[in-house]
Write a protein that holds these residues in place. Structure first.
Motif, PDB file in Angstrom:
ATOM      1  N   ALA A  29      87.871  60.583  80.275  1.00 17.10           N
ATOM      2  CA  ALA A  29      89.169  61.263  80.276  1.00 17.10           C
ATOM      3  C   ALA A  29      89.303  62.192  81.483  1.00 17.10           C
ATOM      4  CB  ALA A  29      89.349  62.047  78.983  1.00 17.10           C
ATOM      5  N   ALA A  30      88.238  62.887  81.840  1.00 18.57           N
ATOM      6  CA  ALA A  30      88.290  63.790  82.992  1.00 18.57           C
ATOM      7  C   ALA A  30      88.518  63.015  84.280  1.00 18.57           C
ATOM      8  CB  ALA A  30      87.001  64.599  83.077  1.00 18.57           C
ATOM      9  N   VAL A  31      87.829  61.888  84.445  1.00 18.33           N
ATOM     10  CA  VAL A  31      88.015  61.072  85.654  1.00 18.33           C
ATOM     11  C   VAL A  31      89.433  60.504  85.686  1.00 18.33           C
ATOM     12  CG1 VAL A  31      87.298  58.912  86.758  1.00 18.33           C
ATOM     13  CG2 VAL A  31      85.583  60.516  85.934  1.00 18.33           C
ATOM     14  N   SER A  35      92.286  61.391  88.564  1.00 17.44           N
ATOM     15  CA  SER A  35      92.846  60.350  89.415  1.00 17.44           C
ATOM     16  C   SER A  35      94.367  60.309  89.331  1.00 17.44           C
ATOM     17  CB  SER A  35      92.264  58.993  89.051  1.00 17.44           C
ATOM     18  OG  SER A  35      92.706  58.604  87.774  1.00 17.44           O
ATOM     19  N   ARG A  36      94.936  60.784  88.248  1.00 19.63           N
ATOM     20  CA  ARG A  36      96.397  60.780  88.108  1.00 19.63           C
ATOM     21  C   ARG A  36      97.055  61.904  88.882  1.00 19.63           C
ATOM     22  NH1 ARG A  36      98.941  60.003  82.509  1.00 19.63           N
ATOM     23  NH2 ARG A  36     100.698  59.923  83.923  1.00 19.63           N
ATOM     24  N   ARG A  37      96.312  62.942  89.193  1.00 20.26           N
ATOM     25  CA  ARG A  37      96.882  64.040  89.967  1.00 20.26           C
ATOM     26  C   ARG A  37      97.111  63.588  91.400  1.00 20.26           C
ATOM     27  NH1 ARG A  37      93.398  69.390  88.789  1.00 20.26           N
ATOM     28  NH2 ARG A  37      93.925  69.621  86.596  1.00 20.26           N
ATOM     29  N   LEU A  38      98.319  63.738  91.848  1.00 21.92           N
ATOM     30  CA  LEU A  38      98.607  63.376  93.227  1.00 21.92           C
ATOM     31  C   LEU A  38      98.496  64.629  94.093  1.00 21.92           C
ATOM     32  CD1 LEU A  38     101.667  61.010  92.723  1.00 21.92           C
ATOM     33  CD2 LEU A  38      99.314  60.394  93.226  1.00 21.92           C
TER      34      LEU A  38
END
Length: 52
Positions: A29-31, A35-38
C-alpha cells in the motif's frame, strides 16, 4: 516449554503468518500510494531561485 514446541504451536504459527501478511500489505500500500503521487513539475523559475 521448549522453544521447538512453541514454534510448532498452531496459534503462534497463525499469529506469525498474520503479522507477516499485514506487513506485506502495508508495504504494498505504501509503494502504491507513493507511485500515485505526481511530483510538481520543476520550472525554470525554481532553478533560478536555487542558483541565486
Amino acid at each position: 516449554m521448549h522453544f521447538a514446541n512453541v514454534i510448532q504451536s498452531r496459534k503462534v504459527r497463525a499469529c506469525a503468518i498474520l503479522v507477516a501478511l499485514s506487513i506485506l500489505v502495508i508495504l504494498i500500500a505504501a509503494v502504491f500510494l507513493q507511485s500515485r503521487r505526481l511530483p510538481k513539475p520543476f520550472e525554470r523559475d525554481d532553478l533560478y531561485g536555487l542558483l541565486d
